[in-house]
Design a protein around this motif. Structure first.
Motif, short mmCIF file in Angstrom:
data_model
loop_
_atom_site.label_atom_id
_atom_site.label_comp_id
_atom_site.label_asym_id
_atom_site.label_seq_id
_atom_site.Cartn_x
_atom_site.Cartn_y
_atom_site.Cartn_z
N SER A 101 41.80 29.96 24.63
CA SER A 101 41.68 30.38 26.08
C SER A 101 41.43 29.44 26.99
O SER A 101 40.43 28.59 26.43
CB SER A 101 40.90 31.70 26.22
N GLY A 102 41.72 29.67 28.16
CA GLY A 102 41.24 28.56 29.42
C GLY A 102 42.25 27.60 29.50
O GLY A 102 43.04 27.18 28.61
N PRO A 103 41.86 26.78 30.68
CA PRO A 103 42.87 25.77 30.99
C PRO A 103 42.87 24.53 30.18
O PRO A 103 44.05 23.95 29.88
CB PRO A 103 42.51 25.22 32.48
N ALA A 104 41.77 24.32 29.48
CA ALA A 104 41.60 23.16 28.65
C ALA A 104 42.38 23.45 27.45
O ALA A 104 43.17 22.32 27.10
CB ALA A 104 40.06 22.87 28.34
N LEU A 150 48.64 20.23 17.31
CA LEU A 150 47.26 21.02 17.92
C LEU A 150 46.21 21.18 16.88
O LEU A 150 45.19 20.98 17.27
CB LEU A 150 47.72 22.49 18.32
N LEU A 151 46.70 20.87 15.70
CA LEU A 151 45.83 20.87 14.60
C LEU A 151 45.16 19.56 14.35
O LEU A 151 44.01 19.43 13.60
CB LEU A 151 46.28 21.43 13.11
N THR A 152 45.57 18.46 14.94
CA THR A 152 45.24 17.02 14.64
C THR A 152 44.57 16.37 15.83
O THR A 152 44.06 15.31 15.59
CB THR A 152 46.47 16.20 14.06
N PHE A 153 44.35 17.03 17.00
CA PHE A 153 43.88 16.24 18.08
C PHE A 153 43.00 17.14 19.01
O PHE A 153 43.37 18.39 19.02
CB PHE A 153 44.74 15.43 18.96
N GLY A 154 42.03 16.62 19.52
CA GLY A 154 41.44 17.36 20.82
C GLY A 154 41.24 16.51 22.02
O GLY A 154 41.65 15.40 21.83
N LEU A 155 40.74 17.34 23.01
CA LEU A 155 40.55 16.42 24.27
C LEU A 155 39.49 15.71 24.11
O LEU A 155 38.42 16.02 23.56
CB LEU A 155 40.27 17.72 25.40
#
Length: 422
Positions: A101-104, A150-155
């Motif tokens: 959830s959320g913009p991020a 989506l499973l392999t990177f984060g912000l």
């Protein structure tokens, strides 16, 4: 799509914007139907160009003014790719399943969706804008889907330059303040969006080798994969068409063998011909947009089963009253109008009154309808949209309504299930 420059005065240059769309359609002809279905909306609140799930494209006049036509064409293709690949619907499902959830998190979904599109969309006449986000720029492997990325990177530091990214709710499912929403003008309904996806997929599979690997994979998945219910419906249609008198006619092109026994007389022979099919689609209020989209796919599949002879297929939309018989060869779209109560007897009457008379009638419905009291003069196949628990939970105008049972003279198949038709 690039970081927004300081605001520039002036109205949207539609000539330049439409020239870019035309260029995009020329270099990616299989996307033309989708590109021209997008409705452009001038907006100074969108950073560059963005789409909502209803197929509106919001465009910044400043962005169009500073961007070359060739790069604008690439942006057109990029934005319509989000919609064709249902990134908004897939993002919503991921948010529910994984508690995101959320913009991020929605920004992560936008970046992941961009990576799915951008790894093989450019080239062959479509330039690569210098600011696009590609898998390799984030250290990711190309050729994956949004869900995999989506499973392999984060912000973090590697994605800080993507903070400006905003392709609209059509990319990540999160509504924007500058979007018009479901009640705004020029939005497409669910079955209209499904019809566009099917036409694009049909264009890709019909000319193999002209589309990228990613688009070919998408097109294969856009068509319903082989399922038991689809096989049953096809078998029921073939059985109906092979009945006595159906799909047959006399011809003098090949004389009958019996002519040898009748001197000086040429007898015609009997030849097989593709059957004429009338499809009655239930468009009452109890049938949702997703089921109408499924009905459009079935109509196209029937035309394919007849060797692409669209002239042999007629479509009648019917709720409590029947519309005109629409021949597929008369236009690209299939009008499905209704939304009221249900009485498909009117649809049967309209379909059987067509000239030439159909050999087979296919009815696509949820089953909440009175049926003709007598067997029609031709074979009938009924495709039922599934309803949980046998009786439908949908309410008609009559609160005491009980779904009618399909007649014994029709071949019945449940659409979307593996159950065996009767």
């Amino acid at each position: 799509m690039s970081p927004q420059d300081p605001a520039a005065p002036g109205a949207l240059d539609y000539d330049k914007l439409f020239a870019a769309r035309l260029h995009a359609a020329r270099v990616r002809p299989y996307l033309a139907a989708a590109l021209f279905a997008l409705h452009p909306v001038e907006s100074r609140r969108v950073p560059t160009m963005g789409v909502d799930r209803y197929w509106r494209c919001y465009v910044s006049p400043a962005f169009v003014a500073r961007t070359p036509v060739e790069e604008l064409a690439a942006v057109w293709v990029h934005e319509v790719s989000h919609l064709l690949r249902d990134h908004h619907g897939r993002s919503d499902r991921l948010a529910r399943e994984r508690g995101l959830s959320g913009p991020a998190q929605r920004l992560r979904m936008n970046v992941a969706a961009d990576c799915e599109i951008n790894d093989d969309v450019y080239g062959d006449g479509l330039v690569r804008p210098p600011w696009v986000v590609e898998p390799r720029s984030l250290g990711l492997r190309p050729g994956e889907l949004m869900e995999d990325y989506l499973l392999t990177f984060g912000l973090g530091p590697s994605t800080q330059l993507t903070a400006w990214l905003d392709c609209g709710s059509g990319a990540d499912g999160l509504d924007r303040p500058w979007e018009w929403g479901p009640d705004g003008a020029h939005g497409l309904s669910g079955h209209e969006r499904d019809a566009i996806r099917f036409r694009v997929a049909q264009g890709i599979t019909g000319r193999p080798g002209t589309a990228s690997k990613g688009w070919r994979r998408w097109a294969e998945e856009a068509f319903h994969p082989p399922q038991a219910w689809r096989e049953l419906l096809g078998a029921a249609l073939r059985s109906a068409a092979s009945g006595a008198g159906a799909g047959q006619d006399y011809t003098y092109g090949r004389p009958s063998r019996r002519s040898a026994g009748v001197p000086r007389v040429v007898l015609p022979s009997l030849r097989a011909k593709p059957p004429r099919v009338s499809v009655v689609v239930d468009t009452s209020g109890s049938v949702c947009d997703a089921e109408l989209g499924s009905a459009l796919l079935e109509v196209a599949a029937i035309a394919q089963a007849l060797g692409g002879r669209r002239d042999l297929v007629g479509v009648v939309s019917c709720d409590a009253a029947a519309g005109l018989v629409h021949s597929l060869c008369r236009g690209q779209g299939i009008p499905l109008m209704g939304g009221g109560g249900t009485d498909l007897r009117a649809g049967f009457t309209k379909a059987l009154a067509a000239r030439p008379r159909p050999d087979v009638v296919v009815v696509l419905t949820d089953g909440q309808t009175p049926w003709p009291s007598t067997r029609p003069a031709c074979r009938t196949v009924v495709g039922l949209f599934p309803r949980g628990g046998g009786a439908s939970s949908w309410k008609e105008d009559d609160p005491d309504h009980v779904p009618h049972v399909a007649p014994a003279w029709a071949r019945v198949v449940e659409i979307g299930t593996s159950s065996r038709g009767r």
